[in-house]
Design an enzyme around this catalytic site. Structure first.
Site, short mmCIF file in Angstrom:
data_model
loop_
_atom_site.label_atom_id
_atom_site.label_comp_id
_atom_site.label_asym_id
_atom_site.label_seq_id
_atom_site.Cartn_x
_atom_site.Cartn_y
_atom_site.Cartn_z
N LYS A 6 0.86 -1.19 0.00
CA LYS A 6 0.00 0.00 0.00
C LYS A 6 0.89 1.23 0.00
O LYS A 6 2.02 1.18 0.47
CB LYS A 6 -0.87 0.02 1.26
CG LYS A 6 -2.14 0.80 1.11
CD LYS A 6 -3.11 0.04 0.24
CE LYS A 6 -4.53 0.49 0.36
NZ LYS A 6 -5.44 -0.58 -0.04
N1 GLU Z 1 -7.10 -0.11 -3.09
C1 GLU Z 1 -7.86 -1.26 -3.40
C2 GLU Z 1 -7.91 -2.21 -2.22
O1 GLU Z 1 -7.78 -1.81 -1.08
C3 GLU Z 1 -7.43 -1.92 -4.69
C4 GLU Z 1 -6.02 -2.37 -4.75
C5 GLU Z 1 -5.60 -2.84 -6.14
O2 GLU Z 1 -6.43 -2.86 -7.03
O3 GLU Z 1 -4.42 -3.16 -6.28
O4 GLU Z 1 -8.14 -3.37 -2.35
#
Ligand code: GLU
Length: 549
Positions: free
Chosen positions: A239
Site C-alpha cells: 500500500k
Molecule cells: N485499493 C484497493 C484495495 O484496497 C485496490 C487495490 C488494487 O487494485 O491493487 O483493495
C-alpha cells in the site's frame, strides 16, 4: 535476541493464578526472567516507578483497581512498558478491549500453557522494540491483532507468525511541493509499504488523505496480503499513501504531487515488482500520471506498472466499478445463505465515493431498497427508498450529497444504527466500535472499506448473529479486476466486460464458499475464517521457499 534476564512484573491478586504463572515461567527453559509478583495495583505502580521493568503481566480486576482503569494507570505510570493481560474466561471481552486500548496481547488463565506464555512474552518484547512511534497507529494495531487472533486458531508456526507481523519493505519519503501560487515550498510525507514479497510482485492502492501515516499504510498493506492470498492471486500485499488533503489541491497541484511522489518511489515499483492502484483520494487520472511518470523514466510506455488506469491507456473494462460490483455479488451470495431475497431487502450504504456509489447502484439494480446513504458532507434517510440515479446526478453537479432534496438528513451514527437488511460500509476505517456494535441493526454487514470494524466489535456482532462480509473478502473485487488488468497489460490483450465480470464472480464466490465452510466447520466469525484462509496460503508459500541465505 532479547537481553537476558527479562524483568517481569506480575500484578495478580489471586494467589492460585499467581503461582500458576510463576510455575509456567519456571518450566520454560528458553525464557530467562526475574519475576516480581504483587497483589494490588498500588504495589505494582511503586515497582514500575523504578524504571527497570521490561514487561507487565496484568490482571485487570484487582482489589484496588478495576477494568480498563487498571490498564490506564499502568500505562500512565510507564507508557513505554508493554502490557500482557491475564484474563479469566468470563472476562475475555474486557481483555480484548484492553488490547484495543494499548495492551499487546491477552492470555486466558484457565487454558494457559508454558509455551503460549513464553511465546507471548517473547513476541511482545520484540514487537515493543520494533514498534517505534511511527508504527504505533490504531489501524496497525487492529491489523496485527486480527492476524494474531487468526494465528492463534491456526496454531501458526512461531517463526512465520513473527515474520508476518511486520512488513518486509518500507519506503518513507518526504519531498518538496509547490502550491499553484508558488508562495512557499511545502514538505509532504509519503509512504510505500510492501508487506510480503514471497507471493509474486506486490499489489495495492495509493491513498491520499490528511491522516495517512506509516502505521495506517502498513495495516492496509498487511490486509492486501491476506486479500490477495484469499483470492488466490499471485501477489503479496502493498500500500502507498501521501499525507495530504486531496480536496485542497487544484488539478495541477494534484498532478505535480503525484509525479513527484512517483519519482520518489520509482525504484521499488514496476510491473514485476510492485503495482499500485487507486485507493481513497486517488482515481484513474492519478494512475494515468503515475504511469506516464514511470514510462518517461524508463523510456517506453509501461501500462502494467499500475492498474485502475483509464481504459484508453490500457485500463481494464469493469475495473472502475469492480469493488462495488464484487461486493454486491457477495451480498447476493450472503443473502441466499441467510435466506432472504435481495429484491425485497432494505439497504443502507455508508460512503458515496467510488465503492459506495457503485455498491448503491448495483444493490438498487438487484432490487434492494436503498433507505440511507452518506458521504463526508451528510447522511440521508428516506424510508420509501432513494433513487440512486438521482443521487448520482446530484453529486455530479454539487460534488457532495449535502442539500439533496427529498430525503431527511441523518447523522453518521444514526445511519449506522438504522434498521435494515444490508448495511454496506464504504467510507472510513473505525466505524463499528465497541460503543455502537450493540446497536447495529442489520442482518448483513458488508465491508467495502478497509478496517471499518474494530476487533471487539467483531465479537459483539458475532454474538448477536450479524453476518459479516469482512473487508478482505468484501472489497476484493477491486484487486481481482486489477489482477485481470495486469494480466491483460503484460500480454497485450483485452478481455470483454462479460469475461471480466464472469471471472470476477467465479473468484469471489469461490473465496466466499471456502470462507463460509471454514467458519461453519470451526464455528468462527467470517473475518477470522477469511484471515485463516489467506494466512494459510502465505504460510505454505513461505515455508516452501525457505529462508535465504
Ligand atoms: N485499493 C484497493 C484495495 O484496497 C485496490 C487495490 C488494487 O487494485 O491493487 O483493495
Amino acid at each position: 535476541m532479547v537481553e537476558l534476564p527479562i524483568h517481569l512484573l506480575l500484578i495478580e491478586d489471586n494467589p492460585l493464578h499467581s503461582r500458576l504463572v510463576l510455575q509456567l515461567l519456571k518450566a520454560d527453559t528458553q525464557l530467562q526472567c526475574e519475576v516480581e509478583a504483587v497483589e494490588c495495583l498500588a504495589d505494582g505502580l511503586d515497582i514500575l516507578e523504578r524504571g527497570d521493568v521490561d514487561l507487565v503481566l496484568l490482571d485487570l480486576v484487582l482489589p484496588d483497581s478495576q477494568e480498563l482503569e487498571t490498564l490506564l494507570r499502568v500505562r500512565m505510570a510507564a507508557p513505554q512498558v508493554p502490557v500482557v493481560i491475564l484474563t479469566s474466561l468470563d472476562d475475555v471481552k474486557l481483555a480484548a478491549r484492553a488490547v484495543e486500548s494499548g495492551a499487546y496481547d491477552y492470555l486466558v488463565k484457565s487454558s494457559l500453557k508454558s509455551t503460549a506464555l513464553s511465546r507471548s512474552i517473547r513476541y511482545t518484547l520484540s514487537r515493543a522494540r520494533a514498534r517505534g512511534g511511527e508504527w504505533d497507529s490504531p489501524m496497525f494495531r487492529l491489523a496485527q491483532q486480527q492476524f494474531l487472533k487468526a494465528a492463534q486458531y491456526m496454531d501458526l508456526d512461531d517463526n512465520i507468525r513473527q515474520r508476518l507481523l511486520f512488513p518486509q519493505r518500507t519506503q518513507m519519503v518526504s519531498f518538496p511541493f509547490f502550491r499553484d501560487d508558488r508562495s512557499q515550498v511545502e514538505t509532504v510525507f509519503g509512504y510505500r509499504v510492501q508487506h510480503v514479497l514471497s507471493m509474486g510482485p506486490t499489489k495495492g492502492g495509493i491513498r491520499y488523505h490528511q491522516d495517512v501515516d506509516l502505521g495506517e499504510v502498513a495495516a492496509l498493506a498487511m490486509w492486501m496480503t491476506w486479500k490477495c492470498a484469499l483470492m488466490k492471486l499471485p501477489f503479496g500485499g502493498a500500500k502507498g499513501g501521501v499525507r495530504v488533503d486531496p480536496t485542497s489541491l487544484s488539478k495541477r497541484e494534484l498532478q505535480r504531487l503525484t509525479r513527484r511522489y512517483t519519482a520518489e518511489i520509482i525504484d521499488i515499483i514496476g510491473p514485476d515488482k510492485d503495482i499500485p492502484a487507486p485507493d481513497m483520494g486517488t482515481d484513474e487520472q492519478v494512475m494515468a500520471w503515475l504511469m506516464d511518470t514511470y514510462s518517461q523514466q524508463v523510456g517506453h510506455a509501461v501500462p502494467a506498472v499500475v492498474t485502475g488506469k483509464p481504459v484508453v491507456l490500457g485500463g481494464s473494462l469493469g475495473r472502475k466499478e469492480a469493488t462495488g460490483r464484487g461486493l454486491v455479488y457477495l451480498i447476493e451470495a450472503s443473502a441466499a445463505h441467510l435466506g432472504f431475497e435481495l429484491g425485497k431487502a432494505t439497504a443502507v450504504v455508508q460512503g458515496f465515493g467510488n465503492v459506495g456509489s457503485y455498491t448503491a447502484r448495483f444493490l438498487a439494480e438487484a432490487g434492494a431498497k436503498i433507505i440511507g446513504v452518506s458521504d463526508v458532507s451528510t447522511g440521508l434517510y428516506c424510508p420509501e427508498g432513494l433513487s440512486v440515479a438521482d443521487l448520482l446526478a446530484y453529486v455530479a453537479e454539487h460534488r457532495v450529497l449535502a442539500g439533496y432534496p427529498g430525503a431527511e438528513p441523518i447523522s453518521n451514527q444514526a445511519l449506522l444504527e438504522l434498521d435494515c437488511d444490508v448495511l454496506a460500509l464504504a467510507a472510513l476505517q473505525n466505524q463499528v466500535t465497541v460503543e455502537n456494535a450493540g446497536r447495529i441493526n442489520c442482518r448483513l454487514l458488508a465491508e467495502g472499506a478497509n478496517g471499518p470494524t474494530m476487533l471487539e466489535a467483531d465479537e459483539i456482532l458475532f454474538e448477536r448473529g450479524i453476518f459479516v462480509l469482512p473487508d478482505i473478502l468484501g472489497n476484493a473485487g477491486g484487486v481481482t479486476v486489477s489482477y485481470f488488468e495486469w494480466v491483460q497489460g503484460m500480454q497485450n490483450l483485452t478481455w470483454t466486460l462479460e469475461e471480466i465480470n464472469g471471472r470476477l464472480q467465479t473468484i469471489l464466490l469461490d473465496a466466499f464458499q471456502r470462507t463460509l465452510r471454514l467458519a461453519q466447520e470451526r464455528k468462527l466469525d467470517m473475518r477470522t475464517a477469511a484471515l485463516i484462509e489467506g494466512v494459510k496460503r502465505v504460510t505454505d508459500a513461505k515455508l516452501l521457499r525457505g529462508v535465504f541465505p
